[in-house]
Design a protein around this motif. Structure first.
Motif, PDB file in Angstrom:
ATOM      1  N   ASN A  12    -120.898 -36.427  61.126  1.00 51.10           N
ATOM      2  CA  ASN A  12    -120.114 -35.240  61.491  1.00 51.10           C
ATOM      3  C   ASN A  12    -118.773 -35.152  60.781  1.00 51.10           C
ATOM      4  O   ASN A  12    -117.999 -34.239  61.038  1.00 51.10           O
ATOM      5  N   GLY A  13    -118.496 -36.123  59.918  1.00 53.72           N
ATOM      6  CA  GLY A  13    -117.264 -36.073  59.139  1.00 53.72           C
ATOM      7  C   GLY A  13    -116.018 -36.449  59.915  1.00 53.72           C
ATOM      8  O   GLY A  13    -114.908 -36.109  59.501  1.00 53.72           O
ATOM      9  N   ARG A  14    -116.170 -37.129  61.036  1.00 53.53           N
ATOM     10  CA  ARG A  14    -115.006 -37.507  61.842  1.00 53.53           C
ATOM     11  C   ARG A  14    -114.501 -38.911  61.532  1.00 53.53           C
ATOM     12  O   ARG A  14    -113.481 -39.330  62.062  1.00 53.53           O
ATOM     13  N   ALA A  15    -115.201 -39.636  60.658  1.00 52.69           N
ATOM     14  CA  ALA A  15    -114.780 -41.002  60.316  1.00 52.69           C
ATOM     15  C   ALA A  15    -113.539 -40.954  59.431  1.00 52.69           C
ATOM     16  O   ALA A  15    -113.429 -40.122  58.543  1.00 52.69           O
ATOM     17  N   LYS A  16    -112.616 -41.832  59.695  1.00 48.84           N
ATOM     18  CA  LYS A  16    -111.391 -41.924  58.901  1.00 48.84           C
ATOM     19  C   LYS A  16    -111.511 -42.987  57.813  1.00 48.84           C
ATOM     20  O   LYS A  16    -110.748 -42.990  56.856  1.00 48.84           O
ATOM     21  N   ALA A  17    -112.448 -43.915  57.969  1.00 45.29           N
ATOM     22  CA  ALA A  17    -112.625 -45.000  57.011  1.00 45.29           C
ATOM     23  C   ALA A  17    -114.032 -45.565  57.148  1.00 45.29           C
ATOM     24  O   ALA A  17    -114.673 -45.409  58.179  1.00 45.29           O
ATOM     25  N   VAL A  18    -114.486 -46.212  56.079  1.00 48.99           N
ATOM     26  CA  VAL A  18    -115.770 -46.910  56.088  1.00 48.99           C
ATOM     27  C   VAL A  18    -115.547 -48.255  55.410  1.00 48.99           C
ATOM     28  O   VAL A  18    -115.016 -48.302  54.297  1.00 48.99           O
ATOM     29  N   MET A  24    -107.960 -31.912  49.807  1.00 47.41           N
ATOM     30  CA  MET A  24    -109.166 -32.566  49.355  1.00 47.41           C
ATOM     31  C   MET A  24    -109.774 -33.337  50.514  1.00 47.41           C
ATOM     32  O   MET A  24    -109.083 -33.784  51.400  1.00 47.41           O
ATOM     33  N   SER A  25    -111.085 -33.489  50.456  1.00 46.78           N
ATOM     34  CA  SER A  25    -111.750 -34.237  51.519  1.00 46.78           C
ATOM     35  C   SER A  25    -113.001 -34.913  50.981  1.00 46.78           C
ATOM     36  O   SER A  25    -113.568 -34.499  49.977  1.00 46.78           O
ATOM     37  N   ILE A  26    -113.386 -35.950  51.667  1.00 49.57           N
ATOM     38  CA  ILE A  26    -114.614 -36.674  51.351  1.00 49.57           C
ATOM     39  C   ILE A  26    -115.682 -36.237  52.357  1.00 49.57           C
ATOM     40  O   ILE A  26    -115.462 -36.284  53.564  1.00 49.57           O
ATOM     41  N   VAL A  27    -116.815 -35.810  51.843  1.00 49.26           N
ATOM     42  CA  VAL A  27    -117.924 -35.374  52.678  1.00 49.26           C
ATOM     43  C   VAL A  27    -118.973 -36.481  52.674  1.00 49.26           C
ATOM     44  O   VAL A  27    -119.344 -36.988  51.618  1.00 49.26           O
ATOM     45  N   VAL A  28    -119.435 -36.854  53.860  1.00 47.61           N
ATOM     46  CA  VAL A  28    -120.456 -37.891  54.001  1.00 47.61           C
ATOM     47  C   VAL A  28    -121.818 -37.213  54.052  1.00 47.61           C
ATOM     48  O   VAL A  28    -122.046 -36.321  54.870  1.00 47.61           O
ATOM     49  N   ARG A  29    -122.709 -37.625  53.172  1.00 45.28           N
ATOM     50  CA  ARG A  29    -124.038 -37.017  53.037  1.00 45.28           C
ATOM     51  C   ARG A  29    -125.160 -37.901  53.586  1.00 45.28           C
ATOM     52  O   ARG A  29    -126.270 -37.882  53.074  1.00 45.28           O
ATOM     53  N   VAL A  30    -124.856 -38.652  54.630  1.00 44.64           N
ATOM     54  CA  VAL A  30    -125.863 -39.540  55.225  1.00 44.64           C
ATOM     55  C   VAL A  30    -127.050 -38.735  55.723  1.00 44.64           C
ATOM     56  O   VAL A  30    -128.208 -39.145  55.543  1.00 44.64           O
ATOM     57  N   ASP A  31    -126.801 -37.588  56.322  1.00 46.27           N
ATOM     58  CA  ASP A  31    -127.892 -36.781  56.878  1.00 46.27           C
ATOM     59  C   ASP A  31    -128.885 -36.359  55.802  1.00 46.27           C
ATOM     60  O   ASP A  31    -130.091 -36.330  56.044  1.00 46.27           O
ATOM     61  N   VAL A  32    -128.397 -36.064  54.607  1.00 44.03           N
ATOM     62  CA  VAL A  32    -129.278 -35.669  53.503  1.00 44.03           C
ATOM     63  C   VAL A  32    -130.192 -36.830  53.121  1.00 44.03           C
ATOM     64  O   VAL A  32    -131.404 -36.647  52.953  1.00 44.03           O
ATOM     65  N   GLU A  33    -129.609 -38.015  52.999  1.00 44.27           N
ATOM     66  CA  GLU A  33    -130.397 -39.187  52.612  1.00 44.27           C
ATOM     67  C   GLU A  33    -131.385 -39.581  53.705  1.00 44.27           C
ATOM     68  O   GLU A  33    -132.505 -39.990  53.407  1.00 44.27           O
ATOM     69  N   LEU A  67    -121.394 -40.276  49.534  1.00 42.88           N
ATOM     70  CA  LEU A  67    -120.025 -39.742  49.614  1.00 42.88           C
ATOM     71  C   LEU A  67    -119.785 -38.752  48.489  1.00 42.88           C
ATOM     72  O   LEU A  67    -120.136 -39.003  47.339  1.00 42.88           O
ATOM     73  N   GLU A  68    -119.146 -37.635  48.840  1.00 43.73           N
ATOM     74  CA  GLU A  68    -118.842 -36.607  47.842  1.00 43.73           C
ATOM     75  C   GLU A  68    -117.419 -36.117  48.070  1.00 43.73           C
ATOM     76  O   GLU A  68    -117.029 -35.827  49.201  1.00 43.73           O
ATOM     77  N   TRP A  69    -116.647 -36.032  47.005  1.00 42.86           N
ATOM     78  CA  TRP A  69    -115.304 -35.482  47.077  1.00 42.86           C
ATOM     79  C   TRP A  69    -115.379 -33.985  46.877  1.00 42.86           C
ATOM     80  O   TRP A  69    -116.040 -33.505  45.944  1.00 42.86           O
ATOM     81  N   VAL A  70    -114.721 -33.222  47.762  1.00 40.28           N
ATOM     82  CA  VAL A  70    -114.721 -31.764  47.690  1.00 40.28           C
ATOM     83  C   VAL A  70    -113.282 -31.280  47.675  1.00 40.28           C
ATOM     84  O   VAL A  70    -112.480 -31.681  48.532  1.00 40.28           O
ATOM     85  N   ASP A  71    -112.939 -30.476  46.699  1.00 41.52           N
ATOM     86  CA  ASP A  71    -111.598 -29.903  46.603  1.00 41.52           C
ATOM     87  C   ASP A  71    -111.490 -28.736  47.577  1.00 41.52           C
ATOM     88  O   ASP A  71    -112.274 -27.793  47.508  1.00 41.52           O
ATOM     89  N   ASP A  72    -110.552 -28.824  48.494  1.00 43.39           N
ATOM     90  CA  ASP A  72    -110.400 -27.775  49.521  1.00 43.39           C
ATOM     91  C   ASP A  72    -109.860 -26.508  48.931  1.00 43.39           C
ATOM     92  O   ASP A  72    -108.943 -26.219  48.457  1.00 43.39           O
TER      93      ASP A  72
END
Length: 68
Positions: free
Chosen positions: A37-43, A1-10, A63-68
C-alpha cells in the motif's frame, strides 16, 4: 519524488498469495500489506534480498522511482 513498491505486480505474475509470500519471506501479512500500500518508510536490505529470492527477481522489479 517517491518510491513505488511493485510487490503486488510480482505476486500476480507468479499467482502467489500474500500469505504464502509473507511466510516464505518471514514477514507478517500485515507488513506485506504496508509494503503493497506504499505506507512503508524503509525496507531492510535483508528483507529486500529475501523478497527477491522468493520472487526470483531483481530489486528494480520491486521498487520504482516516480517523479511527482
Amino acid at each position: 519524488m517517491s518510491i513505488v513498491v511493485r510487490v503486488d505486480v510480482e505476486l500476480a505474475k507468479r499467482k502467489m498469495s500474500v500469505g504464502e509470500f509473507a511466510e516464505k519471506v518471514g514477514l507478517t501479512p500485515a507488513n506485506v500489506a504496508v509494503l503493497k500500500n506504499g505506507r512503508a518508510k524503509a525496507v531492510r536490505f535483508s528483507t529486500l534480498e529475501a523478497m527477491c529470492r522468493v520472487l526470483e527477481c531483481q530489486p528494480g522489479d520491486l521498487l520504482e522511482w516516480v517523479d511527482d
